[in-house]
Write a protein that holds these residues in place. Sequence first.
Motif, short mmCIF file in Angstrom:
data_model
loop_
_atom_site.label_atom_id
_atom_site.label_comp_id
_atom_site.label_asym_id
_atom_site.label_seq_id
_atom_site.Cartn_x
_atom_site.Cartn_y
_atom_site.Cartn_z
N MET A 2 0.83 -1.20 0.00
CA MET A 2 0.00 0.00 0.00
C MET A 2 0.86 1.25 0.00
O MET A 2 1.88 1.33 0.67
CB MET A 2 -0.90 -0.01 1.23
N LEU A 3 0.43 2.24 -0.78
CA LEU A 3 1.15 3.50 -0.86
C LEU A 3 0.50 4.51 0.06
O LEU A 3 -0.69 4.60 0.16
CB LEU A 3 1.11 4.03 -2.29
N ARG A 4 1.27 5.28 0.75
CA ARG A 4 0.85 6.42 1.55
C ARG A 4 2.10 7.10 2.03
O ARG A 4 3.01 7.31 1.23
CB ARG A 4 -0.09 6.01 2.71
N LYS A 5 2.23 7.43 3.30
CA LYS A 5 3.41 8.14 3.80
C LYS A 5 4.69 7.37 3.50
O LYS A 5 5.73 7.96 3.28
CB LYS A 5 3.28 8.38 5.30
N ARG A 36 0.70 9.99 -11.77
CA ARG A 36 0.70 11.27 -11.07
C ARG A 36 0.26 11.04 -9.62
O ARG A 36 -0.78 10.43 -9.37
CB ARG A 36 -0.27 12.25 -11.73
N TYR A 37 1.07 11.51 -8.68
CA TYR A 37 0.73 11.39 -7.26
C TYR A 37 0.31 12.76 -6.75
O TYR A 37 1.12 13.68 -6.65
CB TYR A 37 1.94 10.86 -6.47
N ASP A 38 -0.99 12.89 -6.47
CA ASP A 38 -1.53 14.16 -6.00
C ASP A 38 -1.60 14.17 -4.48
O ASP A 38 -2.00 13.18 -3.85
CB ASP A 38 -2.93 14.37 -6.56
N PRO A 39 -1.24 15.30 -3.87
CA PRO A 39 -1.29 15.38 -2.42
C PRO A 39 -2.72 15.29 -1.90
O PRO A 39 -3.65 15.79 -2.52
CB PRO A 39 -0.66 16.73 -2.11
N VAL A 40 -2.88 14.63 -0.77
CA VAL A 40 -4.17 14.54 -0.09
C VAL A 40 -4.06 15.31 1.22
O VAL A 40 -3.15 15.09 2.01
CB VAL A 40 -4.55 13.08 0.19
N PHE A 41 -5.01 16.23 1.42
CA PHE A 41 -4.99 17.08 2.60
C PHE A 41 -6.15 16.70 3.53
O PHE A 41 -7.19 16.24 3.08
CB PHE A 41 -5.14 18.56 2.22
N ILE A 42 -5.96 16.94 4.80
CA ILE A 42 -7.04 16.82 5.77
C ILE A 42 -6.87 17.93 6.80
O ILE A 42 -5.74 18.23 7.21
CB ILE A 42 -7.04 15.43 6.44
N TYR A 157 -0.12 10.77 -0.69
CA TYR A 157 -0.19 11.10 -2.11
C TYR A 157 -0.94 9.97 -2.81
O TYR A 157 -0.64 8.79 -2.60
CB TYR A 157 1.21 11.26 -2.71
N LYS A 158 -1.94 10.31 -3.64
CA LYS A 158 -2.75 9.31 -4.32
C LYS A 158 -2.34 9.20 -5.79
O LYS A 158 -2.17 10.22 -6.48
CB LYS A 158 -4.23 9.69 -4.23
N PRO A 159 -2.21 7.97 -6.31
CA PRO A 159 -1.76 7.78 -7.69
C PRO A 159 -2.89 7.83 -8.71
O PRO A 159 -4.00 7.34 -8.48
CB PRO A 159 -1.13 6.39 -7.65
N THR A 160 -2.61 8.45 -9.87
CA THR A 160 -3.51 8.43 -11.02
C THR A 160 -2.66 8.26 -12.27
O THR A 160 -1.67 8.96 -12.45
CB THR A 160 -4.32 9.74 -11.13
N ASP A 185 7.31 8.31 -14.18
CA ASP A 185 7.11 7.65 -15.46
C ASP A 185 6.51 6.25 -15.24
O ASP A 185 6.96 5.50 -14.38
CB ASP A 185 8.45 7.53 -16.19
N ALA A 186 5.47 5.92 -16.01
CA ALA A 186 4.75 4.67 -15.79
C ALA A 186 5.65 3.46 -15.95
O ALA A 186 5.53 2.47 -15.23
CB ALA A 186 3.56 4.57 -16.74
#
Length: 429
Positions: A2-5, A36-42, A157-160, A185-186
Motif C-alpha cells: 500500500m502506498l501512503r506516507k 501522477r501522485y496528488d497530495p491529499v490534505f485533511i 499522495y494518491k496515484p492516477t 514515469d509509468a
Amino acid sequence: MMLRKHFLTGALGLVLATVLSSCLKDSCETSTTYIRYDPVFITPAALRKDVVAEAPRALKEPGKIYVYEGYLIINEHEEGLHIIDNRNPKSPVPISFLPIPGNIDLAVRNNILYADSWIDLVMINIEDPANPKFAGRIQDAFPNYGIDPALGITVTYKPTKVTESIPSCDQSGPIFFRGRGLFIDAAFDAQRAGSSGSKVAAPGGNTVGVGGSTARFTINESHLYTVDRSNLRVFNLKNAIAPKLANTLGIGWDIETIYPYDNKLFIGGMSGMQIFDASDPERPKFLSNFQHARRCDPVVAQDNRAYVTLHEGTACQGFENELNVLDITDVTQPKLIKTYPLHRPIGLSITGEILMICDSDEGLKVFNAKDDLAIDKNLLQHLKDFDAFDVIALEKQSLAIITGKNGIYQYDYSNPKKLQKLSVLSISK
C-alpha cells in the motif's frame, strides 16, 4: 504494497537526484504516460474528531488483521477498523466499526487498542468490544509532509495514471514535480513494481493480541513498537491511554514489517532482515542484518530459525520470489540454510512444524518445516481457491485466519493435510 506516507519518503531521495537539473528553454513537448501522485490534505478538525463507534459495515478493502481475546479486528484501508466477534469461528459476527481516518495498523494491550490515524496515534478502550470508547490521542506521533494554511495537513499522495503532453522543460528524468503533483514515469513505476502472529509473552498480567507477519505495529511487554520506511519508534505504555514516545531510531531504508519473538525484534525490509535486542525496551540494540537482493520482506521466527519471504511488489525491485530459511542460533550472525523458489510469497506463519505461506494468486501453501533442507518436498496441502495475502495461525485453537483478495477465510488446521473451511467474511463488491 500500500502506498501512503511510506512511499513518498523513499521517492524524495530520488526526486532530489533527478529534478535539480537545469532546464533548457525550448517549446518541445513529449506525450508520455505517467503515474501522477496528488497530495491529499485533511484539516486538523476533520482528523482529530473523537472516534465514535458505529454499526457494523461491509468489508470493502480490508488490510491488516489482528486477534484479541476471541475477537477479530480487521483494518478497512485508511477508513477504520471492523470488530468481529470470532469466539465461534464457524459463525463470526460483526459487532461494530471504528471510523479512523488514515488507519492502516493496530495493536492491543490490556483492552486498549492503539491505531494510527494518518499522523496521530489514537487509543480506544475495547473492554466491551461491542461498545468501544475513545480513550485518547497523541497528536503528531508520526511525521507529515507539511501543512498548507488553507488546505490542512498533507497526509499522503494518491496515484492516477495519466497520458498527456508535458513540456520537456518540466521533465527531469523518470520522477519530477509539477505544481503540487509528483509525477513518475509509468514504465519506471512498473519496474519498481517489477502465521503464527506476532504474539509476545507479556509478564505481569498483560494481555497482548496477535498480529500478522505484515504488521508495522507490535507490542512487547509495556511498549509499542512501530516502523515506517526508515524509523523504529518506541512508545512507553505504562500510562495506557497517554503513551509517551520514548525513542526514535533511524534503522536504514525501505523498512517493511516488524515481528517480535523472544525479546527480539525482527524487522523486514526491501534489502534485508534486521534483528534488534529489546531487553532494554526503550533502547533496542542492533544485533545483525541479513542482506538480500532488493525485494519486499516479511519475516517470522521460532526457536533458532527465521523464515523470510521475498517477493516482487509495488514498491520493490528485483524479481526473485522465494522463501529463505535462516539459522539464528547466533542472532548476531544469521546464516542462510536454504532458499526455496515460490510464486509470489507474502505473509507467512510458523507454529511448531507447520509453516504456512500466502503465495498470492496461488493461494495458501502448508508445509511441514521439520527438515530445513526438504521443506519443498513436504507440502501438506495447497489451498488454491483464493488469493492469499497474510495469515495468522492460532496454535491452541488450530485456527488459521487468512486475508485474501475476496474475503477473510478461516480454517481448522488440526489436520494440516486436510484443512477444514469454517467460514468466510466476504468482501462487498
